[in-house]
Design a protein around this motif. Structure first.
Motif, PDB file in Angstrom:
ATOM      1  N   ARG A  69       0.724  -1.239  -0.041  1.00  0.00           N
ATOM      2  CA  ARG A  69       0.258   0.146   0.012  1.00  0.00           C
ATOM      3  C   ARG A  69       0.812   1.265   0.064  1.00  0.00           C
ATOM      4  NH1 ARG A  69      -2.364   3.531   4.027  1.00  0.00           N
ATOM      5  NH2 ARG A  69      -1.300   2.135   5.584  1.00  0.00           N
ATOM      6  N   ASN A  73       0.495   4.155  -2.913  1.00  0.00           N
ATOM      7  CA  ASN A  73       0.308   5.577  -2.309  1.00  0.00           C
ATOM      8  C   ASN A  73       1.233   6.583  -2.773  1.00  0.00           C
ATOM      9  OD1 ASN A  73      -2.080   4.833  -1.271  1.00  0.00           O
ATOM     10  ND2 ASN A  73      -1.396   4.918   0.794  1.00  0.00           N
ATOM     11  N   SER A  85      -6.338   4.466   2.105  1.00  0.00           N
ATOM     12  CA  SER A  85      -6.389   4.004   3.520  1.00  0.00           C
ATOM     13  C   SER A  85      -6.133   2.790   3.451  1.00  0.00           C
ATOM     14  CB  SER A  85      -7.468   4.515   4.261  1.00  0.00           C
ATOM     15  OG  SER A  85      -8.660   3.669   3.840  1.00  0.00           O
ATOM     16  N   GLU A  86      -5.547   2.025   4.712  1.00  0.00           N
ATOM     17  CA  GLU A  86      -5.577   0.689   4.945  1.00  0.00           C
ATOM     18  C   GLU A  86      -6.617   0.183   4.693  1.00  0.00           C
ATOM     19  OE1 GLU A  86      -3.204  -2.289   8.243  1.00  0.00           O
ATOM     20  OE2 GLU A  86      -3.305   0.024   8.625  1.00  0.00           O
TER      21      GLU A  86
END
Length: 238
Positions: A69, A73, A85-86
Motif C-alpha cells: 500500500r 500510495n 487508506s489501509e
C-alpha cells in the motif's frame, strides 16, 4: 503469391493475433478493476476517477495485489493522486481476489446435498519455489456438472479470469503471479484466502437450505476437490 508476400502475410496475421490478445487482456483487466472499485467505494464518481488514474499509471489488479500500500500510495501521490487508506486497500484486494472466482449454488429448492465441488487448477498457477502448475483440462466442467447433478455447490476460477490468464500466457509466457494456488498456500494465507472464504459461505448456505427444506440438521459436509492430469503416459501392464 511470392515467398516474400506469404512471409509478410504470416507476420501480419501473427501481429494481428498478438494485438488481439493484448486488447482482450486489457478489456478483462479494465472490467475487473472497475467492478472491484465500484464495490469498495460508495462514490461512483470517485471510483471512476481512481480507475482512470490507476490505468494511466499501469497499476493493474495484479500490481495492486503484489505491491505494498505504501508503494502504491507513493506512486499515486507523485502523480497528483490520493492514496488508499489501509481499510480501503485491504478491502479492494479482497474484492479483486473474490471476483476472480465463481461460486455457484443451485436454486434454494434444488439444494439437496451439503457437498461442495472445487476445481482449483482450471488455469496455470505459479507455486512458491516450484515450476508453474499446468492447467488441468475439463476438471471445471466435471466439478460443475457433478454439483448440478446432486444439488451441491461449485467453486472455481471465473471464466473471465481463465480467459485473462490464457491471454496473459500467450502474450508473456507466464501466468499471473498474484493468483494463489489454494492447494499450496502458506498457513498465514488460509484465513483470508478467497477459496476458503467461498468454501465457508457455500457450506453455510447449503446447510441452511437442507435444514429449511427437509427439517434435518446437517452434521457433516463433503468437499470434493477435482483434479486431473494432462496426457498421462501409458504404462506397461503387469
Amino acid at each position: 503469391m511470392t515467398t516474400q508476400s506469404i512471409a509478410a502475410a504470416s507476420c501480419l496475421r501473427a501481429a494481428s493475433a498478438a494485438a488481439s490478445i493484448v486488447v482482450k487482456t486489457i478489456d478483462t483487466e479494465h472490467a475487473l478493476l472497475a467492478k472491484s472499485l465500484s464495490e469498495v467505494l460508495m462514490d461512483s464518481k470517485l471510483a471512476s476517477q481512481l480507475l482512470t488514474k490507476l490505468q494511466a499509471l499501469a497499476l493493474t489488479t495484479t500490481a495492486l495485489l503484489l505491491t505494498s500500500r505504501e508503494s502504491v500510495n507513493q506512486i499515486l501521490g507523485d502523480n497528483g493522486g490520493h492514496g488508499f487508506s489501509e481499510a480501503v486497500f485491504t478491502a479492494l484486494r479482497a474484492v479483486i481476489r473474490r471476483l476472480r472466482l465463481v461460486c455457484e449454488l443451485p436454486p434454494c429448492q434444488a439444494r439437496r446435498a451439503p457437498i461442495v465441488f472445487t476445481a482449483p487448477h482450471t488455469l496455470e498457477l505459479q507455486r512458491d519455489g516450484c515450476v508453474t502448475h499446468a492447467r488441468e483440462d475439463y476438471t471445471g466442467t466435471i466439478a460443475l456438472r457433478l454439483a448440478d447433478l446432486i444439488g451441491g455447490a461449485y467453486i472455481g476460477w471465473a471464466t473471465q479470469e481463465r480467459d485473462r490468464v490464457k491471454a496473459l500466457i500467450n502474450n508473456t509466457g507466464a501466468p499471473d503471479a498474484s493468483n494463489r494456488d489454494p492447494n499450496y498456500l502458506r498457513d498465514d494465507e488460509q484465513r483470508d484466502s478467497p477459496w476458503f472464504n467461498a468454501l465457508r459461505s457455500a457450506r453455510e448456505q447449503l446447510g441452511a437450505a437442507v435444514l429449511r427444506e427437509e427439517g434435518r440438521t446437517v452434521v457433516g459436509y463433503l468437499h470434493v476437490d477435482v483434479h486431473g492430469t494432462r496426457d498421462p503416459p501409458v504404462w506397461e501392464v503387469d
